[in-house]
Design an enzyme around this catalytic site. Sequence first.
Site, PDB file in Angstrom:
ATOM      1  N   HIS A  17       1.965   2.487   6.302  1.00 26.06           N
ATOM      2  CA  HIS A  17       2.604   3.411   7.251  1.00 26.06           C
ATOM      3  C   HIS A  17       1.672   3.706   8.443  1.00 26.06           C
ATOM      4  O   HIS A  17       2.123   3.758   9.588  1.00 26.06           O
ATOM      5  CB  HIS A  17       2.902   4.758   6.576  1.00 26.06           C
ATOM      6  CG  HIS A  17       3.904   4.720   5.469  1.00 26.06           C
ATOM      7  ND1 HIS A  17       3.630   5.190   4.211  1.00 26.06           N
ATOM      8  CD2 HIS A  17       5.191   4.293   5.438  1.00 26.06           C
ATOM      9  CE1 HIS A  17       4.706   5.072   3.445  1.00 26.06           C
ATOM     10  NE2 HIS A  17       5.665   4.515   4.158  1.00 26.06           N
ATOM     11  N   LYS A  41      17.029  12.414  -3.109  1.00 24.68           N
ATOM     12  CA  LYS A  41      15.949  11.476  -3.407  1.00 24.68           C
ATOM     13  C   LYS A  41      14.858  12.215  -4.168  1.00 24.68           C
ATOM     14  O   LYS A  41      14.430  13.289  -3.736  1.00 24.68           O
ATOM     15  CB  LYS A  41      15.392  10.901  -2.096  1.00 24.68           C
ATOM     16  CG  LYS A  41      15.045   9.443  -2.221  1.00 24.68           C
ATOM     17  CD  LYS A  41      14.726   8.829  -0.891  1.00 24.68           C
ATOM     18  CE  LYS A  41      13.999   7.518  -1.110  1.00 24.68           C
ATOM     19  NZ  LYS A  41      13.634   6.854   0.115  1.00 24.68           N
ATOM     20  N   ARG A  91       8.492  -5.326   5.826  1.00 25.32           N
ATOM     21  CA  ARG A  91       7.556  -6.041   4.954  1.00 25.32           C
ATOM     22  C   ARG A  91       8.119  -7.386   4.529  1.00 25.32           C
ATOM     23  O   ARG A  91       7.445  -8.386   4.541  1.00 25.32           O
ATOM     24  CB  ARG A  91       7.261  -5.217   3.699  1.00 25.32           C
ATOM     25  CG  ARG A  91       6.328  -4.080   3.930  1.00 25.32           C
ATOM     26  CD  ARG A  91       6.417  -3.075   2.837  1.00 25.32           C
ATOM     27  NE  ARG A  91       7.725  -2.435   2.837  1.00 25.32           N
ATOM     28  CZ  ARG A  91       8.035  -1.365   2.143  1.00 25.32           C
ATOM     29  NH1 ARG A  91       7.154  -0.830   1.342  1.00 25.32           N
ATOM     30  NH2 ARG A  91       9.233  -0.839   2.223  1.00 25.32           N
ATOM     31  N   SER A 129       4.962   2.983  -1.286  1.00 23.66           N
ATOM     32  CA  SER A 129       4.628   4.275  -1.912  1.00 23.66           C
ATOM     33  C   SER A 129       4.922   4.207  -3.405  1.00 23.66           C
ATOM     34  O   SER A 129       4.195   4.800  -4.210  1.00 23.66           O
ATOM     35  CB  SER A 129       5.426   5.398  -1.266  1.00 23.66           C
ATOM     36  OG  SER A 129       5.144   5.466   0.104  1.00 23.66           O
TER      37      SER A 129
HETATM   38  P1  ADP Z   1      12.099   5.084   3.399  1.00 18.48           P
HETATM   39  O1  ADP Z   1      12.428   5.814   2.145  1.00 18.48           O
HETATM   40  O2  ADP Z   1      12.806   5.600   4.616  1.00 18.48           O
HETATM   41  O3  ADP Z   1      12.112   3.572   3.326  1.00 18.48           O
HETATM   42  P2  ADP Z   1       9.227   4.870   3.355  1.00 18.48           P
HETATM   43  O4  ADP Z   1       8.264   6.004   3.446  1.00 18.48           O
HETATM   44  O5  ADP Z   1       9.229   4.072   2.103  1.00 18.48           O
HETATM   45  O6  ADP Z   1      10.608   5.545   3.657  1.00 18.48           O
HETATM   46  O7  ADP Z   1       9.019   3.895   4.577  1.00 18.48           O
HETATM   47  C1  ADP Z   1       9.118   4.323   5.907  1.00 18.48           C
HETATM   48  C2  ADP Z   1       9.034   3.101   6.824  1.00 18.48           C
HETATM   49  O8  ADP Z   1       7.750   2.504   6.706  1.00 18.48           O
HETATM   50  C3  ADP Z   1      10.041   2.005   6.495  1.00 18.48           C
HETATM   51  O9  ADP Z   1      10.440   1.393   7.694  1.00 18.48           O
HETATM   52  C4  ADP Z   1       9.240   1.043   5.663  1.00 18.48           C
HETATM   53  O10 ADP Z   1       9.758  -0.274   5.740  1.00 18.48           O
HETATM   54  C5  ADP Z   1       7.886   1.143   6.353  1.00 18.48           C
HETATM   55  N1  ADP Z   1       6.798   0.753   5.462  1.00 18.48           N
HETATM   56  C6  ADP Z   1       6.513   1.233   4.233  1.00 18.48           C
HETATM   57  N2  ADP Z   1       5.437   0.604   3.694  1.00 18.48           N
HETATM   58  C7  ADP Z   1       5.032  -0.308   4.620  1.00 18.48           C
HETATM   59  C8  ADP Z   1       4.005  -1.307   4.670  1.00 18.48           C
HETATM   60  N3  ADP Z   1       3.196  -1.523   3.633  1.00 18.48           N
HETATM   61  N4  ADP Z   1       3.900  -2.068   5.785  1.00 18.48           N
HETATM   62  C9  ADP Z   1       4.746  -1.873   6.807  1.00 18.48           C
HETATM   63  N5  ADP Z   1       5.754  -0.981   6.831  1.00 18.48           N
HETATM   64  C10 ADP Z   1       5.908  -0.203   5.751  1.00 18.48           C
END
Ligand code: ADP
Length: 159
Positions: A17, A41, A91, A129
């Site tokens: 992130h 969620k 990703r 996460s």
């Molecule tokens: P959501 O529940 O909205 O997917 P996340 O916190 O899991 O929320 O992710 C928020 C954003 O960050 C999403 O666009 C996700 O694809 C991106 N993201 C999460 N982990 C990574 C990573 N390792 N590399 C790049 N982007 C990521």
Amino acid sequence: MKLAVYPGSFDPITYGHIDIAKRALEVFDRLIILISDNPNKENLFTSEERAAMVREVMKECLDKIDIKTSNDLTVKQTKKLGATHIVRGLRAVTDFEYEFQMTHANRVLEKGIDNIFFMTDNKHSYLSSTTVKEIAQFNGDLNTMVPPFVEAELQKKFN
Ligand code: ADP
């Protein structure tokens, strides 16, 4: 001024992130990190805890970043906040399919907001996460995945 919103659960924020947020700041003047507070969620951390972690690990960029929580539709909130773009990270192909649907749904809801995607740095492509929480639960080493502050918060939750 170019303003974008980076929405997500950030439960918790990872180096993946952080990489996306910093790269977005090379394109936009300001970024709002919008932490979703979706009651459907199940998150490990409360939205306040997640916001505090984001604030701590992004502290060197706080002059260009706002951190907010939202329980509204992202696209509606983006419009309300006066931003023009939604930033997301990609990703893998599985992310793409979800993002493709969301982008089109958002366009139906709000025509003035566009989406911009950053492809993950190779070294973060496996990182989510969910994975981080699983590893934390079994006391695994997280130092390449999350900043030390987040690792300590995870340890507190699981101990
Ligand atoms: P959501 O529940 O909205 O997917 P996340 O916190 O899991 O929320 O992710 C928020 C954003 O960050 C999403 O666009 C996700 O694809 C991106 N993201 C999460 N982990 C990574 C990573 N390792 N590399 C790049 N982007 C990521």
